[in-house]
Scaffold this motif. Structure first.
Motif, PDB file in Angstrom:
ATOM      1  N   PHE A 164       0.825  -1.209   0.000  1.00  0.00           N
ATOM      2  CA  PHE A 164       0.000   0.000   0.000  1.00  0.00           C
ATOM      3  C   PHE A 164       0.862   1.264   0.000  1.00  0.00           C
ATOM      4  N   HIS A 228      -4.989  -3.096  -7.832  1.00  0.00           N
ATOM      5  CA  HIS A 228      -6.147  -2.655  -8.605  1.00  0.00           C
ATOM      6  C   HIS A 228      -7.213  -2.238  -7.615  1.00  0.00           C
ATOM      7  N   LYS A 229      -7.540  -0.965  -7.655  1.00  0.00           N
ATOM      8  CA  LYS A 229      -8.332  -0.383  -6.577  1.00  0.00           C
ATOM      9  C   LYS A 229      -9.671   0.136  -7.079  1.00  0.00           C
ATOM     10  N   MET A 230     -10.513   0.453  -6.102  1.00  0.00           N
ATOM     11  CA  MET A 230     -11.819   1.048  -6.397  1.00  0.00           C
ATOM     12  C   MET A 230     -11.686   2.408  -7.087  1.00  0.00           C
ATOM     13  N   TYR A 399     -24.789   8.121 -11.575  1.00  0.00           N
ATOM     14  CA  TYR A 399     -24.163   6.789 -11.544  1.00  0.00           C
ATOM     15  C   TYR A 399     -23.366   6.505 -12.812  1.00  0.00           C
ATOM     16  N   ARG A 413     -13.501   7.475  -1.364  1.00  0.00           N
ATOM     17  CA  ARG A 413     -13.687   6.417  -0.364  1.00  0.00           C
ATOM     18  C   ARG A 413     -12.396   6.076   0.376  1.00  0.00           C
ATOM     19  N   ILE A 414     -11.241   6.320  -0.273  1.00  0.00           N
ATOM     20  CA  ILE A 414      -9.966   5.926   0.345  1.00  0.00           C
ATOM     21  C   ILE A 414      -9.624   6.770   1.568  1.00  0.00           C
ATOM     22  N   LEU A 417      -9.870   5.358   4.828  1.00  0.00           N
ATOM     23  CA  LEU A 417      -9.091   4.142   5.040  1.00  0.00           C
ATOM     24  C   LEU A 417      -7.603   4.384   5.206  1.00  0.00           C
TER      25      LEU A 417
ATOM     26  N   MET B 391     -16.406  -2.600   4.220  1.00  0.00           N
ATOM     27  CA  MET B 391     -15.133  -2.148   3.669  1.00  0.00           C
ATOM     28  C   MET B 391     -14.281  -1.475   4.743  1.00  0.00           C
ATOM     29  N   GLY B 396      -7.436  -0.678   4.312  1.00  0.00           N
ATOM     30  CA  GLY B 396      -7.004  -0.561   2.922  1.00  0.00           C
ATOM     31  C   GLY B 396      -7.322  -1.808   2.103  1.00  0.00           C
ATOM     32  N   HIS B 397      -7.347  -2.961   2.761  1.00  0.00           N
ATOM     33  CA  HIS B 397      -7.643  -4.205   2.031  1.00  0.00           C
ATOM     34  C   HIS B 397      -9.037  -4.182   1.419  1.00  0.00           C
ATOM     35  N   TYR B 399     -10.385  -1.756  -0.047  1.00  0.00           N
ATOM     36  CA  TYR B 399     -10.405  -0.868  -1.221  1.00  0.00           C
ATOM     37  C   TYR B 399      -9.848  -1.556  -2.472  1.00  0.00           C
ATOM     38  N   ILE B 400      -9.240  -2.723  -2.257  1.00  0.00           N
ATOM     39  CA  ILE B 400      -8.592  -3.471  -3.338  1.00  0.00           C
ATOM     40  C   ILE B 400      -9.639  -4.335  -4.034  1.00  0.00           C
ATOM     41  N   ARG B 401      -9.606  -4.340  -5.370  1.00  0.00           N
ATOM     42  CA  ARG B 401     -10.663  -5.017  -6.107  1.00  0.00           C
ATOM     43  C   ARG B 401     -10.800  -6.498  -5.759  1.00  0.00           C
ATOM     44  N   GLU B 406     -15.375  -4.077  -2.513  1.00  0.00           N
ATOM     45  CA  GLU B 406     -15.497  -2.798  -3.245  1.00  0.00           C
ATOM     46  C   GLU B 406     -16.510  -2.921  -4.377  1.00  0.00           C
ATOM     47  N   VAL B 409     -19.863  -2.364  -2.882  1.00  0.00           N
ATOM     48  CA  VAL B 409     -20.107  -0.947  -2.621  1.00  0.00           C
ATOM     49  C   VAL B 409     -20.536  -0.254  -3.910  1.00  0.00           C
ATOM     50  N   ARG B 410     -19.814  -0.502  -4.994  1.00  0.00           N
ATOM     51  CA  ARG B 410     -20.172   0.151  -6.261  1.00  0.00           C
ATOM     52  C   ARG B 410     -21.529  -0.328  -6.765  1.00  0.00           C
TER      53      ARG B 410
END
Lengths: 573, 573
Positions: A164, A228-230, A399, A413-414, A417, B391, B396-397, B399-401, B406, B409-410
């Motif tokens: 991270f 690969h993140k949100m 959306y 959102r991060i 966190l 989440m 942080g975990h 937030y990872i795809r 996540e 959430v979307r």
């Protein structure tokens, strides 16, 4: 700094970030970062955008002049920082973390670092990171496995895996200066879970010659991958593998305000950096909320649907803009009244932490430290809500990717966190900041708020708000007493820390609104810019009528205690 | 239906969706839908998954036997629906909308449709959609431009553009039956903004021969594109262009509970479908929250960090699982106590709306109608919060795809937006459902809740909760009186509708918790499954101690009125 000069700097900065950075935000999210052959490539346009930033000098507004910065007050630097992250948060993060690492280095670095590394970072030629988290350990540093071993020649070698790491690699700068927490093994060569064995090290991506400052070869810092993140996809979140990398121990930090922490002295530099980064995270959160609000308010003015409930407010067209509807206004006012109070509070906390007057410094910086976890957590909670309120107002259109707001929701959102998840901020507030110095900081904070409340009573239009603010400090004080009660169950603090932090956030923003309200009414009496001031009064009123009253409900909830959380056996969840 | 049979059906359904559908969820999100040459291709695996659904019959659990369904109660169908959307919401939506459209068609269709179209939809060979929104108009149907014109031969031709059509096209079924709202022009050939000119039409993607039911050629329904969205990416959200498409007007709906709407009689079928879809949206929201909770609770049991605040609760390892920490438990209990009450409430509302006893039907279905916007909006608000809490717990975990949350959430963000944004639900509750029938439905609802509260007083462990529940109905009643006050400002209802809906949601869930709590204590006295029942009691306690008290704060806020929202001129936002 004179008001006119400040305005000029901010206007120039706003112009730069709007023109040069804002266009990079959407495409950077679509494209994301690439990881090929062990190196990160940032989205198209980031290199040019970063170079333009450094060329214009917006990366070093408040860095000291002797390191090549502009030497402006930290408050100006933070304000400019809001523009940068509002325009393109992912790109802004590379510069923000460099500035934070650099500030830490200025306090903890050896003379050769100050001579050769700090100026390169201030100029923007080199970047910086903060390496703390490991795959199995975030908050709980006792579990850390990364180790640094001193060699017979006096040098140090560092090994371990960090995850991270924002900006852990990129193609924007010629070198990266990693600040890395690692444990020093005992005489038996083993690491322990003793926090006092942790120290902060400087580990360059490419070796730097201490004498000449010349760049050498690479230094055993392997980029193992990116996440690969949100959201925040333009910011490379790296896994770094340190393989016997050359490392340099840093000195203790002399930063004020750090005296009350219960931690290894060796981590003081990292803690200072974390605290500054927490304030920065609050500002980032606010900047996302502010940009989302811009989308929302435009939509509310342009989108036609339904008719105003009162005939006299109708436009006469087939339908009215949705800003005529009370529930739409509720969503708008909830956003903007938070954003403007939060901006004022973040800058005020920055000023408190940087108090130049020696006689006031200890007291003010302690209040600033108290409010730092609040700025981080309350702002990030509310900013995410705020970006979602912007989306909500746009209905299904919010959306859709093209409309800009959904990226802000994902990106923002991060903030809840990183830099310590918000739960950790709540614990920091309740377990560390409240009892520190015998509870002086919270008493001083409440006293300041009460002075403002008292002042408000003198103005007819502020009287009710002043009374509400006064009652809200009583609610906080009663919770402080509840936490401090020696008969408290050991779980009570953790069970109520989140609600308490929210209370402090609402009241601190109320404090800012009362100050802004007082300024507005006293200027209205002297005939200032009536439109601007009436707007401030309306936002102030919203905050006191709709937000502050929640403090009383939260106060009751704080005092319910943790029994209802702890009685259920873990296996029955 | 006997308890054992119900259990068997649900267990088989759970097995099917877990094994066959859940693996499609993540990859479908990564891949998304494709749009090539005017047609939609769903993500890999969706075709096989949909075929397996229809083969196993899980798409028609509660469809009537005469149309080829299993004829099980609607409550069972909804419960099975939760499994489907929990496993793969994007895929489930194609089936859910087909079932909704089909139910509408059964009430409003001509005999040839019942003979040829309904069975094909029940079998799953054909799908259905609901076409309402246009680019410039969502909620405000007066602005609608789509028109249907009767031809000299007695047929109808429909033209216009509809957007945000879920499942507007796909490669899962051989035909799609669109239910389309359109205006019938006046004698001058022009459309007006008069709602009574709106009717509901059936428009097949491929023409269907009314005599034989045979499929003919394509019918002027052009797929103009699909949206790129924040989530639910496996569900194709289409823009459909109707170009003189052959259309069939549908009849009035005879559905009970629709009597109080102030709308065109021609839209009754669409309104019935919307109401059913709103209940379905609440269930979808709940199902996402439930799946996210599964991730969260596993993480909380497995992730090690810190030590329990009480020595006796420590595991003795280097660190304890984070479920020992009160703030982590707060996040877990907030999720699960909502989820279990919401599930009970949604199924209860389903039962109320489907009351078979003629003598009770009007009263019960009116309560069900009252609660339908609450299920839609409160559930979707809380479910989004719930997925975000899952989440949050993962730091942080989360937030990872790869870690699964996540996406939830979307995906779950849409539930607050579609089927009428939540603001519209609040208005429906306050402006339509409250005053309907002289306010009888809300009185009947509160009476039921108070009966439960009264019952609770009889059990020692439920007494305090019963008292809290009783006071919460007073709070609602006082707001109902406030809304009904003839001196109310015209904006007050809209300014307080959101908070009021939230109050009703919390209290309705409290009602369910009180009922579950009473069942638990009375069975504990008779020695039931003690573990299960004690768990229910702990969740019940959480809801009453931490959630219901917010009702009193919201009640005060409802009654602040809209002045603080409306006084600011629109241009100053």
């Amino acid at each position: 700094m004179a008001r006119d000069d400040t305005r000029q700097v901010l206007e120039q900065a706003a112009h730069f970030f709007e023109k040069v950075w804002a266009p990079l935000d959407g495409p950077g999210d679509e494209e994301g970062c690439h990881f090929d052959n062990g190196a990160v490539r940032t989205p198209s346009g980031y290199r040019a955008g970063y170079a333009a930033l450094c060329e214009a000098g917006w990366n070093r507004v408040s860095a000291p002049e002797e390191s090549g910065g502009a030497g402006l007050p930290e408050v100006i630097g933070r304000a400019v920082g809001e523009f940068s992250t509002s325009a393109c948060n992912a790109l802004g993060l590379y510069a923000a973390l460099t500035a934070e690492a650099n500030a830490t280095l200025r306090r903890t670095g050896e003379p050769w670092m100050l001579e050769h590394i700090v100026p390169a970072m201030v100029a923007g030629r080199w970047a910086g990171t903060m390496c703390l988290t490991e795959p199995h350990c975030g908050t709980d540093l006792r579990l850390m496995k990364t180790r640094a071993v001193s060699q017979p020649d006096g040098s140090w070698r560092l090994s371990g895996t960090k995850i991270f790491i924002s900006g852990g690699d990129q193609d924007l700068t010629e070198n990266v200066i990693h600040l890395v927490l690692a444990k020093v093994p005992g005489e038996d060569g083993r690491i322990s879970d003793d926090l006092s064995t942790i120290r902060l090290f400087l580990v360059p991506k490419r070796v730097v010659d201490p004498d000449s400052g010349m760049l050498g070869g690479s230094n055993g810092v392997v980029v193992a991958g990116i996440e690969h993140k949100m959201g925040l996809k333009g910011s490379a979140t790296c896994t770094l593998s340190f393989e016997d990398a050359l490392a340099y121990p840093l000195r203790e930090s002399s930063q004020p305000g750090g005296a009350n922490r219960k931690s290894s002295a060796g981590m003081s530099g990292m803690f200072d950096m974390m605290n500054s980064a927490r304030l920065g995270t609050g500002m980032q959160a606010l900047s996302s909320a502010s940009r989302a609000y811009g989308h929302a308010v435009n939509y509310a003015r342009e989108r036609l649907a339904g008719r105003a409930a009162k005939v006299e407010d109708r436009t006469g067209g087939a339908a009215d803009p949705i800003v005529v509807h009370p529930d739409v206004r509720r969503l708008l006012l909830k956003q903007v009244s938070f954003i403007e109070a939060a901006r004022a509070l973040a800058l005020h906390v920055t000023a408190l932490l940087g108090e130049p007057d020696e006689a006031l410094r200890a007291k003010r910086s302690a209040i600033g430290s108290l409010l730092t976890p609040v700025v981080k957590a309350f702002f990030s909670d509310r900013s995410f809500e705020s970006a979602n309120d912007a989306m909500q107002l746009m209905g299904g259109h919010g959306y859709i990717r093209d409309n800009g707001v959904e990226q802000l929701v994902r990106d923002s959102r991060i903030f809840q966190l990183y830099e310590g998840a918000n739960g950790v901020q709540g614990l920091d507030l309740v377990l560390r900041k409240l009892p520190a110095g015998g509870g002086q900081a919270i008493r001083d904070f409440l006293e300041l708020v009460e002075q403002t409340a008292e002042e408000a009573l003198a103005y007819k239009d502020m009287r009710v708000h002043g009374e509400t603010l006064r009652r809200s400090t009583d609610a906080i004080r009663s919770c402080v007493g509840w936490f401090a009660d020696p008969s408290r169950d050991a779980y009570d603090a953790g069970g109520s820390s989140h609600d308490f932090l929210t209370m402090v956030g609402i009241v601190a923003c109320g404090w800012m609104w009362a100050r802004m309200g007082i300024a507005a009414v006293s200027k209205l009496e002297q005939a200032g810019d009536a439109t601007f001031l009436e707007r401030k009064m309306a936002l102030c009123r919203y905050w006191f009528e709709r937000e502050v009253p929640l403090v009383f409900a939260l106060s009751n909830r704080v005092k319910t205690g943790a029994a209802c959380l702890m009685d259920l056996p873990a296996e029955l969840f």
